[in-house]
Design a protein around this motif. Structure first.
Motif, PDB file in Angstrom:
ATOM      1  N   GLN A  62     -56.706  14.275  -5.182  1.00 17.31           N
ATOM      2  CA  GLN A  62     -57.115  13.495  -6.361  1.00 17.31           C
ATOM      3  C   GLN A  62     -56.743  12.022  -6.192  1.00 17.31           C
ATOM      4  OE1 GLN A  62     -59.421  15.707  -7.816  1.00 17.31           O
ATOM      5  NE2 GLN A  62     -58.844  14.357  -9.465  1.00 17.31           N
ATOM      6  N   GLU A  65     -59.395  10.546  -4.062  1.00 17.83           N
ATOM      7  CA  GLU A  65     -60.697  10.461  -4.728  1.00 17.83           C
ATOM      8  C   GLU A  65     -60.711   9.465  -5.879  1.00 17.83           C
ATOM      9  OE1 GLU A  65     -61.613  14.487  -5.805  1.00 17.83           O
ATOM     10  OE2 GLU A  65     -61.767  15.125  -3.710  1.00 17.83           O
ATOM     11  N   LYS A  66     -59.683   9.500  -6.708  1.00 17.33           N
ATOM     12  CA  LYS A  66     -59.667   8.649  -7.908  1.00 17.33           C
ATOM     13  C   LYS A  66     -58.853   7.383  -7.731  1.00 17.33           C
ATOM     14  CE  LYS A  66     -60.573  11.901 -11.522  1.00 17.33           C
ATOM     15  NZ  LYS A  66     -60.276  12.182 -12.900  1.00 17.33           N
ATOM     16  N   SER A  70     -55.164   5.920 -11.078  1.00 15.80           N
ATOM     17  CA  SER A  70     -55.327   7.026 -12.028  1.00 15.80           C
ATOM     18  C   SER A  70     -53.984   7.606 -12.447  1.00 15.80           C
ATOM     19  CB  SER A  70     -56.215   8.125 -11.434  1.00 15.80           C
ATOM     20  OG  SER A  70     -55.604   8.698 -10.298  1.00 15.80           O
ATOM     21  N   GLU A  90     -56.010  18.151 -11.171  1.00 17.71           N
ATOM     22  CA  GLU A  90     -57.442  18.338 -11.360  1.00 17.71           C
ATOM     23  C   GLU A  90     -57.804  17.900 -12.767  1.00 17.71           C
ATOM     24  OE1 GLU A  90     -60.348  22.111 -11.243  1.00 17.71           O
ATOM     25  OE2 GLU A  90     -58.877  21.953  -9.655  1.00 17.71           O
ATOM     26  N   THR A  91     -58.350  16.720 -12.884  1.00 22.81           N
ATOM     27  CA  THR A  91     -58.680  16.175 -14.185  1.00 22.81           C
ATOM     28  C   THR A  91     -60.186  16.032 -14.300  1.00 22.81           C
ATOM     29  OG1 THR A  91     -56.679  14.855 -14.002  1.00 22.81           O
ATOM     30  CG2 THR A  91     -58.189  14.274 -15.759  1.00 22.81           C
ATOM     31  N   PRO A  93     -63.622  14.486 -15.450  1.00 24.08           N
ATOM     32  CA  PRO A  93     -63.894  13.088 -15.792  1.00 24.08           C
ATOM     33  C   PRO A  93     -64.046  12.915 -17.305  1.00 24.08           C
ATOM     34  CG  PRO A  93     -65.801  14.089 -14.719  1.00 24.08           C
ATOM     35  CD  PRO A  93     -64.688  15.087 -14.683  1.00 24.08           C
ATOM     36  N   ASP A  97     -63.646   7.320 -17.341  1.00 22.29           N
ATOM     37  CA  ASP A  97     -63.890   7.524 -15.911  1.00 22.29           C
ATOM     38  C   ASP A  97     -65.359   7.311 -15.576  1.00 22.29           C
ATOM     39  OD1 ASP A  97     -61.285   8.151 -15.226  1.00 22.29           O
ATOM     40  OD2 ASP A  97     -61.591  10.320 -15.383  1.00 22.29           O
ATOM     41  N   ARG A 101     -66.761   4.351 -13.248  1.00 21.18           N
ATOM     42  CA  ARG A 101     -67.470   4.737 -12.030  1.00 21.18           C
ATOM     43  C   ARG A 101     -68.858   4.093 -11.974  1.00 21.18           C
ATOM     44  NH1 ARG A 101     -66.499  10.807 -11.488  1.00 21.18           N
ATOM     45  NH2 ARG A 101     -64.317  10.284 -11.326  1.00 21.18           N
ATOM     46  N   THR A 112     -62.371   3.005  -2.325  1.00 23.63           N
ATOM     47  CA  THR A 112     -61.815   3.707  -1.175  1.00 23.63           C
ATOM     48  C   THR A 112     -61.969   2.905   0.114  1.00 23.63           C
ATOM     49  OG1 THR A 112     -63.903   4.884  -0.888  1.00 23.63           O
ATOM     50  CG2 THR A 112     -62.185   5.994  -2.169  1.00 23.63           C
TER      51      THR A 112
END
Length: 142
Positions: A62, A65-66, A70, A90-91, A93, A97, A101, A112
């Motif tokens: 996570q 990814e985030k 976050s 595991e959140t 969205p 978010d 995004r 990233t």
């Protein structure tokens, strides 16, 4: 543990505060560095419990990814932590978010990629340079 930083807070929120000192002792004192942790690193840190390993690897995924930001958002919103500690693993969205995004995508910003994230090769190069200059062992496997 005398020192507290974001890694300690992240581990505490995951219910794995017992590993905080070991993370710091092994050089994992920043979430950007923690994003690179894998199975061999967890061995070095001393995380033997399979459930703890799974929880950490899931949360690290996570982070990748985030992004590390976050974790700051979640830790600064006490209501978001009021349920299961799995929220950092595991959140789903939420509306913010999705808006963030979409705006980042519209602006062509990839968090990233450089300069927002440090590529693993650059981290390894910096560690090798540090190791050569200081003649000290580096706490990371290269």
């Amino acid at each position: 543990m005398a020192v507290s930083n974001i890694v300690c807070e992240w581990l505490r929120a995951l219910g794995l505060a017992q590993y905080a000192e070991s993370f710091l002792d092994n050089g994992y004192d920043d979430l950007e560095i923690c994003k690179q942790v894998g199975d061999p690193d967890l061995d070095a840190i001393g995380v033997e419990n399979p459930v703890h390993r799974h929880k950490l690897l899931k949360s690290i995924r996570q982070l990748r990814e985030k992004g590390a930001a976050s974790v700051y958002f979640l830790l600064n919103d006490p209501s978001s932590l009021s349920g299961s500690m799995e929220i950092l693993c595991e959140t789903p969205p939420n509306e913010l978010d999705i808006v963030l995004r979409e705006q980042l995508e519209t602006d062509g910003i990839r968090l990233t990629a450089h300069p927002y994230s440090t590529p693993v090769s650059a981290i390894k190069y910096n560690l090798l340079t540090l190791r050569t200059r200081t003649h000290l062992p580096v706490p990371f496997k290269i």
